[in-house]
Design a protein around this motif. Sequence first.
Motif, PDB file in Angstrom:
ATOM      1  N   ASP A  26      -4.635  -5.836  -9.413  1.00  0.00           N
ATOM      2  CA  ASP A  26      -4.003  -7.154  -9.333  1.00  0.00           C
ATOM      3  C   ASP A  26      -4.311  -7.826  -8.000  1.00  0.00           C
ATOM      4  OD1 ASP A  26      -2.692  -7.213 -11.854  1.00  0.00           O
ATOM      5  OD2 ASP A  26      -1.143  -5.872 -11.096  1.00  0.00           O
ATOM      6  N   ALA A  29      -7.441  -9.799  -7.911  1.00  0.00           N
ATOM      7  CA  ALA A  29      -7.282 -11.116  -8.531  1.00  0.00           C
ATOM      8  C   ALA A  29      -6.592 -12.085  -7.572  1.00  0.00           C
ATOM      9  CB  ALA A  29      -6.481 -10.983  -9.830  1.00  0.00           C
ATOM     10  N   LEU A  66       3.522  -8.225  -6.763  1.00  0.00           N
ATOM     11  CA  LEU A  66       2.747  -7.471  -7.757  1.00  0.00           C
ATOM     12  C   LEU A  66       3.444  -6.169  -8.127  1.00  0.00           C
ATOM     13  CD1 LEU A  66      -0.824  -7.928  -6.204  1.00  0.00           C
ATOM     14  CD2 LEU A  66       0.276  -9.324  -7.967  1.00  0.00           C
ATOM     15  N   THR A  77      -0.506 -12.475 -16.267  1.00  0.00           N
ATOM     16  CA  THR A  77      -1.266 -12.708 -15.027  1.00  0.00           C
ATOM     17  C   THR A  77      -0.675 -13.836 -14.174  1.00  0.00           C
ATOM     18  OG1 THR A  77      -2.760 -14.259 -16.169  1.00  0.00           O
ATOM     19  CG2 THR A  77      -3.427 -11.929 -16.070  1.00  0.00           C
ATOM     20  N   ARG A  78       0.448 -14.421 -14.599  1.00  0.00           N
ATOM     21  CA  ARG A  78       1.019 -15.532 -13.829  1.00  0.00           C
ATOM     22  C   ARG A  78       1.314 -15.125 -12.386  1.00  0.00           C
ATOM     23  NH1 ARG A  78       6.238 -17.303 -16.928  1.00  0.00           N
ATOM     24  NH2 ARG A  78       6.524 -18.546 -15.009  1.00  0.00           N
ATOM     25  N   HIS A  80      -0.341 -13.511 -10.344  1.00  0.00           N
ATOM     26  CA  HIS A  80      -1.480 -13.529  -9.414  1.00  0.00           C
ATOM     27  C   HIS A  80      -1.467 -14.803  -8.564  1.00  0.00           C
ATOM     28  CE1 HIS A  80      -3.759 -10.671 -12.350  1.00  0.00           C
ATOM     29  NE2 HIS A  80      -2.874 -10.045 -11.608  1.00  0.00           N
TER      30      HIS A  80
END
Length: 337
Positions: A26, A29, A66, A77-78, A80
């Motif tokens: 994560d 990203a 995270l 994935t919000r 990130h």
Amino acid sequence: MSATLHRIDAGPAPSLDPMLRLVAHDMNAVNSVILDRMQSDVPLIPELAGHLIAGGGKRMRPMLTLACARLLDYPGTRHHKLAAAVEFIHTATLLHDDVVDGSDLRRGRRTANIIWGNPASVLVGDFLFSRSFELMVEDGSLKVLRILSNASAVIAEGEVNQLTAQRQVETSEERYLEIIGAKTAALFAAACRIAAVVAERPEAEELALDAYGRNLGIAFQLVDDAIDYSSDEATMGKGVGDDFRDGKVTLPVILAHARGPAADKAFWRDAMMGHRISDADLRHATGLLNSTGAIEDTLERARHYGQRAIDALGGFGASAAKAALTEAVAFAVARAY
């Protein structure tokens, strides 16, 4: 002493490695978002921002976002972009802080304000704040926007409160805890809480993660206050005794001033006003802090808040994420030893 608190003080040296491993994918990203969003057609902006962002910080605040998302088994994935927003808020405050403090070193490197000047540092800090709000708006959650924008306002209030308390050696412990609760702990709390929002978890879990982050942030700052007088530049990432020479009235000073005789109180007043800032004065100050127990009591308070952070995770089931978050608290406190 409870068994959990004992884990903060004993056993193998705690580390952030479990959290780093937990969020490594994560974090890649998040780093991509950070690199993308710090770009600008004005070359000075990415140059200056990149100097600080690439400066070797642990990125603990976005890692907390995270790790908390992992704790809640969030599959999306919000988080990130939101973790990147958290890092931009933190970086912007560092740029502004270094200007306010007149700092010339951060993490062993020259500060941006020394290289590019105060105006550029302030304006690039403003740019990063703006980028963070763009990322929040893109997420689309008014609740996330409310949490992070409130944290930004509280941080600014804390910095102003600290500025008005600067050199005021009679500052109370209560006011000081209020200051660090705002300027440091508010972003830790928000970074953790937003994970529960994107994971659509109950408010009780939001509040638990808020409490975890807030107490961790206070513990983190109290340890910073202590090691300013008892560590080295490599450990702290800034010059030894910087708080002392800047007239920053931190908890060790508040405690030592309150406990000392009249002669010691006079020394602290002179020192905080900038009249006693030599290496010999710093050694004398450190001696007073140790003889009054001010350093150890500051660390004891840090352990107390660390325990509160760990307790806040009590409602979550055992997992690698919970273990990593727990060890992060132990690491924050253990930096002083």
